[in-house]
Design a protein around this motif. Structure first.
Motif, PDB file in Angstrom:
ATOM      1  N   SER A   1       0.658  -0.622  -0.065  1.00 32.64           N
ATOM      2  CA  SER A   1      -0.125   0.619  -0.469  1.00 32.64           C
ATOM      3  C   SER A   1       1.055   1.467  -0.104  1.00 32.64           C
ATOM      4  CB  SER A   1      -0.640  -0.125   1.304  1.00 32.64           C
ATOM      5  OG  SER A   1       0.091  -0.268   2.386  1.00 32.64           O
ATOM      6  N   TRP A   2       2.230   1.153   0.377  1.00 31.76           N
ATOM      7  CA  TRP A   2       2.976   2.349   0.759  1.00 31.76           C
ATOM      8  C   TRP A   2       3.892   2.709  -0.810  1.00 31.76           C
ATOM      9  CZ3 TRP A   2       7.464   0.400  -0.039  1.00 31.76           C
ATOM     10  CH2 TRP A   2       7.357  -0.477   0.174  1.00 31.76           C
ATOM     11  N   THR A   3       3.510   1.390  -1.838  1.00 33.52           N
ATOM     12  CA  THR A   3       4.507   2.168  -2.954  1.00 33.52           C
ATOM     13  C   THR A   3       4.729   3.378  -3.118  1.00 33.52           C
ATOM     14  OG1 THR A   3       3.127   0.470  -3.928  1.00 33.52           O
ATOM     15  CG2 THR A   3       4.898  -0.347  -3.429  1.00 33.52           C
ATOM     16  N   HIS A   4       2.991   3.875  -3.862  1.00 31.20           N
ATOM     17  CA  HIS A   4       3.484   5.305  -4.218  1.00 31.20           C
ATOM     18  C   HIS A   4       3.746   6.333  -3.730  1.00 31.20           C
ATOM     19  CE1 HIS A   4      -0.007   4.826  -1.172  1.00 31.20           C
ATOM     20  NE2 HIS A   4      -0.821   6.280  -1.634  1.00 31.20           N
ATOM     21  N   ILE A   5       3.728   5.963  -2.252  1.00 31.60           N
ATOM     22  CA  ILE A   5       4.292   7.529  -1.699  1.00 31.60           C
ATOM     23  C   ILE A   5       6.551   7.034  -1.606  1.00 31.60           C
ATOM     24  CG2 ILE A   5       4.478   7.637   0.728  1.00 31.60           C
ATOM     25  CD1 ILE A   5       2.053   6.380   1.869  1.00 31.60           C
ATOM     26  N   ALA A   6       7.297   5.730  -2.040  1.00 31.72           N
ATOM     27  CA  ALA A   6       8.741   5.460  -2.169  1.00 31.72           C
ATOM     28  C   ALA A   6       8.859   5.522  -3.690  1.00 31.72           C
ATOM     29  CB  ALA A   6       8.559   4.161  -1.485  1.00 31.72           C
ATOM     30  N   ALA A   7       7.442   5.626  -4.416  1.00 32.15           N
ATOM     31  CA  ALA A   7       7.780   6.347  -5.958  1.00 32.15           C
ATOM     32  C   ALA A   7       7.910   7.869  -5.998  1.00 32.15           C
ATOM     33  CB  ALA A   7       7.017   5.406  -6.818  1.00 32.15           C
ATOM     34  N   ALA A   8       6.944   8.058  -4.885  1.00 27.39           N
ATOM     35  CA  ALA A   8       7.109   9.941  -5.277  1.00 27.39           C
ATOM     36  C   ALA A   8       8.556   9.871  -4.792  1.00 27.39           C
ATOM     37  CB  ALA A   8       5.688  10.324  -5.059  1.00 27.39           C
ATOM     38  N   LEU A   9       8.939   9.357  -3.670  1.00 25.00           N
ATOM     39  CA  LEU A   9      10.006   9.617  -2.898  1.00 25.00           C
ATOM     40  C   LEU A   9      11.271   9.612  -3.506  1.00 25.00           C
ATOM     41  CD1 LEU A   9       9.081   8.847   0.706  1.00 25.00           C
ATOM     42  CD2 LEU A   9       9.699  11.024  -0.279  1.00 25.00           C
ATOM     43  N   ILE A  10      11.161   8.822  -4.004  1.00 22.79           N
ATOM     44  CA  ILE A  10      12.347   8.257  -5.157  1.00 22.79           C
ATOM     45  C   ILE A  10      13.048   9.420  -6.320  1.00 22.79           C
ATOM     46  CG2 ILE A  10      13.450   7.158  -6.805  1.00 22.79           C
ATOM     47  CD1 ILE A  10      12.172   3.824  -4.734  1.00 22.79           C
ATOM     48  N   PHE A  11      11.491   9.423  -6.836  1.00 25.06           N
ATOM     49  CA  PHE A  11      11.550  10.214  -7.966  1.00 25.06           C
ATOM     50  C   PHE A  11      12.038  11.767  -7.412  1.00 25.06           C
ATOM     51  CE2 PHE A  11      10.436  13.748 -11.144  1.00 25.06           C
ATOM     52  CZ  PHE A  11      10.797  12.800 -12.245  1.00 25.06           C
ATOM     53  N   ALA A  12      11.164  11.964  -6.305  1.00 30.81           N
ATOM     54  CA  ALA A  12      11.853  13.653  -5.593  1.00 30.81           C
ATOM     55  C   ALA A  12      13.405  12.978  -5.696  1.00 30.81           C
ATOM     56  CB  ALA A  12      11.144  13.616  -4.392  1.00 30.81           C
ATOM     57  N   LEU A  13      13.785  12.583  -4.410  1.00 31.76           N
ATOM     58  CA  LEU A  13      15.044  12.527  -4.607  1.00 31.76           C
ATOM     59  C   LEU A  13      15.980  12.047  -5.411  1.00 31.76           C
ATOM     60  CD1 LEU A  13      17.546  11.537  -3.041  1.00 31.76           C
ATOM     61  CD2 LEU A  13      16.542   9.624  -3.783  1.00 31.76           C
ATOM     62  N   GLY A  14      15.606  11.761  -7.237  1.00 32.64           N
ATOM     63  CA  GLY A  14      15.696  11.977  -8.469  1.00 32.64           C
ATOM     64  C   GLY A  14      16.460  13.148  -8.582  1.00 32.64           C
ATOM     65  N   ALA A  15      15.784  14.337  -8.685  1.00 35.74           N
ATOM     66  CA  ALA A  15      14.772  15.342  -8.802  1.00 35.74           C
ATOM     67  C   ALA A  15      15.961  16.433  -8.253  1.00 35.74           C
ATOM     68  CB  ALA A  15      13.620  16.166  -8.597  1.00 35.74           C
ATOM     69  N   LEU A  16      16.023  16.068  -6.864  1.00 38.21           N
ATOM     70  CA  LEU A  16      17.350  17.266  -6.364  1.00 38.21           C
ATOM     71  C   LEU A  16      18.520  16.315  -5.845  1.00 38.21           C
ATOM     72  CD1 LEU A  16      17.264  18.327  -2.921  1.00 38.21           C
ATOM     73  CD2 LEU A  16      17.285  16.275  -1.630  1.00 38.21           C
ATOM     74  N   THR A  17      18.950  15.794  -7.257  1.00 37.13           N
ATOM     75  CA  THR A  17      20.229  15.251  -7.388  1.00 37.13           C
ATOM     76  C   THR A  17      20.746  16.117  -8.396  1.00 37.13           C
ATOM     77  OG1 THR A  17      19.337  12.963  -8.416  1.00 37.13           O
ATOM     78  CG2 THR A  17      20.458  12.747  -5.940  1.00 37.13           C
ATOM     79  N   ASP A  18      19.555  16.389  -9.645  1.00 36.07           N
ATOM     80  CA  ASP A  18      19.609  16.796 -10.679  1.00 36.07           C
ATOM     81  C   ASP A  18      20.202  18.409  -9.784  1.00 36.07           C
ATOM     82  OD1 ASP A  18      19.341  18.297 -12.996  1.00 36.07           O
ATOM     83  OD2 ASP A  18      17.035  18.074 -13.699  1.00 36.07           O
ATOM     84  N   TRP A  19      19.406  18.794  -9.215  1.00 35.01           N
ATOM     85  CA  TRP A  19      19.131  20.216  -9.339  1.00 35.01           C
ATOM     86  C   TRP A  19      20.594  20.772  -8.202  1.00 35.01           C
ATOM     87  CZ3 TRP A  19      20.898  21.804  -3.844  1.00 35.01           C
ATOM     88  CH2 TRP A  19      21.145  23.404  -3.252  1.00 35.01           C
ATOM     89  N   LEU A  20      20.942  19.240  -7.399  1.00 32.86           N
ATOM     90  CA  LEU A  20      22.470  19.226  -6.198  1.00 32.86           C
ATOM     91  C   LEU A  20      23.618  19.580  -7.629  1.00 32.86           C
ATOM     92  CD1 LEU A  20      23.738  19.418  -4.378  1.00 32.86           C
ATOM     93  CD2 LEU A  20      23.156  17.649  -3.611  1.00 32.86           C
ATOM     94  N   ASP A  21      23.400  18.399  -8.635  1.00 32.96           N
ATOM     95  CA  ASP A  21      24.818  18.393  -9.270  1.00 32.96           C
ATOM     96  C   ASP A  21      25.754  19.561 -10.454  1.00 32.96           C
ATOM     97  OD1 ASP A  21      22.970  18.399 -11.848  1.00 32.96           O
ATOM     98  OD2 ASP A  21      23.643  16.136 -11.660  1.00 32.96           O
ATOM     99  N   GLY A  22      24.319  19.996 -10.637  1.00 34.02           N
ATOM    100  CA  GLY A  22      24.335  21.131 -11.588  1.00 34.02           C
ATOM    101  C   GLY A  22      24.742  22.105 -10.428  1.00 34.02           C
ATOM    102  N   TRP A  23      24.154  22.589  -8.931  1.00 31.24           N
ATOM    103  CA  TRP A  23      24.542  23.198  -8.597  1.00 31.24           C
ATOM    104  C   TRP A  23      26.306  23.383  -8.127  1.00 31.24           C
ATOM    105  CZ3 TRP A  23      26.614  23.506  -3.088  1.00 31.24           C
ATOM    106  CH2 TRP A  23      26.709  24.552  -2.570  1.00 31.24           C
TER     107      TRP A  23
END
Length: 197
Positions: free
Chosen positions: A29-51
């Motif tokens: 039941s929690w996989t949609h939350i985990a998937a959103a968090l994994i994608f959010a982590l990927g988006a954060l690394t996108d910003w962080l690597d550029g910075w």
């Protein structure tokens, strides 16, 4: 070839893609939350690597090549997951517009580089704004869709979050078309004046 911290973050983002797919389809039941968090982590690394690359001047040719590839892969896979879980004509249309524009702009940039005009199609502010809207939309949609029940949304705020994500994805698709037009307009003089082969 030396692997810089930004490049390692980009490789980490690529490694998150199969993790996102597996977690999205886990029968819990929690996989949609985990998937959103994994994608959010990927988006954060996108910003962080550029910075980090800009702040500490950690540039590399491999990193410059890999970063946009990682972004496009992650966004495309997330869109496929969302369309499969919520197969509506509008969702498919937004996904097709976003993926189609990425393919077209990548081909345009490659051609412009071949003719020595790459600087004409550098990333503009509208492209960056589109990316932010798109990432937020995908996080909301990954949170709210249910992979084993197509067309259904998750409980506990799933409905409102889904509708916000759906509208944001529509906005991202329109911004995608606008930014794609801006790139094409900037490249048009080179396209128009290039000799026919």
């Amino acid at each position: 070839m030396k692997l810089t911290i930004p490049t390692l973050l980009t490789l980490f983002r690529i490694a998150l893609i199969p993790v996102l797919v597996v977690v999205f389809y886990l029968p819990y039941s929690w996989t949609h939350i985990a998937a959103a968090l994994i994608f959010a982590l990927g988006a954060l690394t996108d910003w962080l690597d550029g910075w980090i690359a800009r702040r500490y001047r950690m540039y590399s040719a491999f990193g410059a090549f890999l970063d946009p590839v990682a972004d496009k892969l992650m966004v495309t896979v997330a869109l496929f997951l969302i369309v499969q879980a919520h197969p509506t004509p509008w969702m498919a249309l937004w996904a097709a517009v976003i993926v189609g524009r990425e393919i077209a702009v990548s081909a345009l940039r490659e051609w412009m580089a071949e003719v020595g005009q790459r600087a004409r199609v550098k990333v503009a502010w509208i492209g960056k704004f589109k990316t932010v809207v798109q990432m937020v939309a995908l996080i909301f949609l990954l949170y709210s869709v249910v992979p084993d029940k197509p067309g259904r949304v998750a409980p506990w705020m799933g409905g409102p979050i889904f509708h916000i994500g759906d509208w944001l994805l529509a906005v991202a698709a329109l911004l995608t078309l606008w930014s794609g037009f801006q790139y094409l307009r900037a490249a048009w003089p080179a396209l128009r004046d290039a000799p026919d082969e």
